[in-house]
Design a protein around this motif. Structure first.
Motif, short mmCIF file in Angstrom:
data_model
loop_
_atom_site.label_atom_id
_atom_site.label_comp_id
_atom_site.label_asym_id
_atom_site.label_seq_id
_atom_site.Cartn_x
_atom_site.Cartn_y
_atom_site.Cartn_z
N ASP A 124 22.11 -52.54 -11.86
CA ASP A 124 21.39 -52.08 -10.52
C ASP A 124 21.45 -53.43 -9.38
O ASP A 124 21.66 -53.20 -8.38
N HIS A 125 20.87 -54.52 -9.84
CA HIS A 125 20.91 -55.38 -8.84
C HIS A 125 20.83 -56.90 -9.77
O HIS A 125 20.60 -56.98 -10.75
N ASN A 138 17.65 -55.16 -13.67
CA ASN A 138 17.30 -56.36 -12.80
C ASN A 138 18.17 -57.40 -13.56
O ASN A 138 17.64 -57.95 -14.57
N TYR A 184 16.14 -49.08 -14.40
CA TYR A 184 16.56 -49.60 -13.37
C TYR A 184 16.74 -51.00 -13.71
O TYR A 184 15.88 -51.83 -14.28
#
Ligand code: SF4
Ligand code: SF4
Lengths: 90, 374
Positions: free
Chosen positions: B113-114, B91, B89
């Motif tokens: 993802d972000h 970031n 994931y």
């Protein structure tokens, strides 16, 4: 937050549900965080596909595990999931 | 030291990849080392891919791409793509400086993802002053693009004496930008923030007021925006459980490949932090001196050694013990049980004597010129 029985349930596109080999667990991933799920919770979330409504999910899981009376537990979990932003209804 | 074979070693979960120390901004609270100019050699794309692969295999799943300013790396998209394929994931932690919409889209396609965008303050004037660069309007624009492209948007504001009284305006800005997460990070006094502490540490009254406002806001936006509130440990009487325990969860890789149990560990003596150019992540995590140094509690002195809270906070932060009292084995002086706890009050008193408006002692901005002084 209450679950609306008519609206479909959808896993949030802002989160990711994924199997973690190292932990032998399904996890939810989001910005700077991770939640480990037990098997039943993961099963429920995987059915939140944006098409199924509550009744469909209960029916599917009761059929899968050849049992009845799961609705209450499923609703409890989904209410938490909604509050945490893991799923959406609208 | 410690490194006793009896300690059960858990796998890393979080990997912080500091891709570069280069950054066009000059925040005076930057957590990078003061002498970052000395460590300007950077890992190659292939090195990063290898590190990511090895750490993922061990169980790392959250990946932070930071710096410096990670956008400076031309191979960012390639690194993101590799990370996504491995199942991280991912970031991106950015100042947003130099970002444009095309790159936000390209990163999305690569599997990012972000994006966490940091803004220094709620007004253009203060934000640009703190960043040392005209950047405020652009940062807000980037925050809007991040939303528009469907990423979860994390807005990060580092809090200190210069902006703490703006708390209501900062919260209004987060609402205006429709942040999904708001990180209100009270400054932690390492690196450049340590050097500027007299000018950055807020008073207890300022802090209490701001915390109350943030708390009320948190309730108001529940279900819409999540608030991560990083407490300023100088006003606590127990230290933070630093890094969730040394060598248990977090792994930081510095731009030059040095593996760190926490991102300030570079400042600690004797650790000889290993480099990923010489060892695999597996070897580093399990066998290096640095990662075993403060594992478990064998290294502790009194009052921690016999304290019934040691499982809770692990004696606090090693870097803070070292920075404030020159002893990295000591209890974190933030703890009221520490014989050196008075150092915290002295720091607070010293900061209170400094009046920022008088400009008697200017903030030291984080830039290459200033870094060469260390
Ligand atoms: S804190 Fe400021 S100066 Fe330091 S890396 Fe981040 S944006 Fe750059
Ligand atoms: S004495 Fe040490 S272990 Fe006990 S609370 Fe203080 S810092 Fe933590």
């Amino acid at each position: 937050m209450a679950i609306n029985k008519i609206l479909p349930l959808k896993f949030s596109p802002m989160h990711r549900l994924q199997w973690e080999e190292a932990q032998q667990k399904e996890v939810i991933l989001y910005p700077e965080g991770m939640v480990e799920l037990n098997q039943p919770s993961a099963e429920i979330l995987k059915l939140c596909d944006g098409i199924r409504v509550l009744g469909d999910i209960v029916e599917t899981l009761e059929a899968k595990f050849a049992t009845t009376g799961l609705e209450k537990d499923i609703v409890n979990f989904l209410e938490d999931a909604l509050k945490n932003g893991w799923i959406q209804q609208n | 030291m410690a490194g006793s074979s009896k300690i059960k070693i858990t796998p890393p979960r979080w990997l912080l990849a500091e891709l570069t120390y280069a950054c066009p901004l000059q925040c005076p609270y930057c957590a990078n080392p003061l002498d970052y100019q000395r460590h300007s050699k950077e890992l190659s794309t292939e090195d990063w891919k290898r590190v990511l692969t090895q750490a993922r295999k061990m169980g790392a799943v959250q990946l932070g791409l930071s710096g410096g300013e990670p956008l400076v790396r031309k191979d960012l998209e390639e690194i993101v793509q590799h990370a996504r394929a491995l199942g991280y994931y991912t970031n991106l932690i950015t100042s947003a400086y130099g970002m444009d919409e095309a790159r936000i889209i390209a990163l999305k396609e690569a599997g990012l993802d972000h994006i966490q965008v940091s803004i220094q303050a709620s007004s253009r004037e203060l934000s640009d002053y703190l960043a040392g660069t005209k950047s405020f309007e652009h940062k807000k624009q980037v925050a809007r693009w991040v939303k528009k492209q469907g990423y979860p948007m994390v807005l990060c504001v580092v809090i200190h004496r210069e902006n703490i009284d703006e708390m209501p305006q900062i919260l209004a800005m987060a609402e205006e930008l429709d942040a999904d997460y708001l990180e209100l990070a009270n400054t932690q006094y390492y690196g450049w923030a340590h050097a500027n502490r007299d000018l950055l540490l807020p008073t207890q009254a300022q802090f209490t007021k701001a915390e109350k406002i943030a708390q009320a806001f948190k309730e108001k936006v529940e279900g819409k925006m999540k608030i991560y509130y990083v407490v300023p440990d100088f006003y606590e009487d127990r230290p933070k459980a630093c890094m969730n325990g040394w060598g248990t969860t977090f792994l930081t890789i510095a731009p030059d490949g040095v593996a760190l149990p926490c991102h300030s560990a570079r400042e600690l003596p004797e650790l000889n932090c290993p480099n990923v150019n010489e060892f695999s992540i597996e070897e580093i995590w399990h066998h290096s001196k640095a990662f075993n140094f403060f594992r478990g509690d064998q290294w502790m002195q009194e009052p921690c050694r016999s304290c019934d809270e040691k499982e809770k906070d692990f004696g606090g932060c090693r870097c803070q013990a070292y920075l404030l009292q020159g002893d990295m084995y000591a209890a974190d002086p933030v703890c009221s049980k520490s014989p050196q706890h008075h150092l915290i009050q002295e720091a607070i008193d010293s900061a209170a004597k400094h009046d920022n408006t008088q400009n008697e002692q200017p903030l030291i901005f984080r830039n290459s010129k200033n870094s060469r002084l260390y």
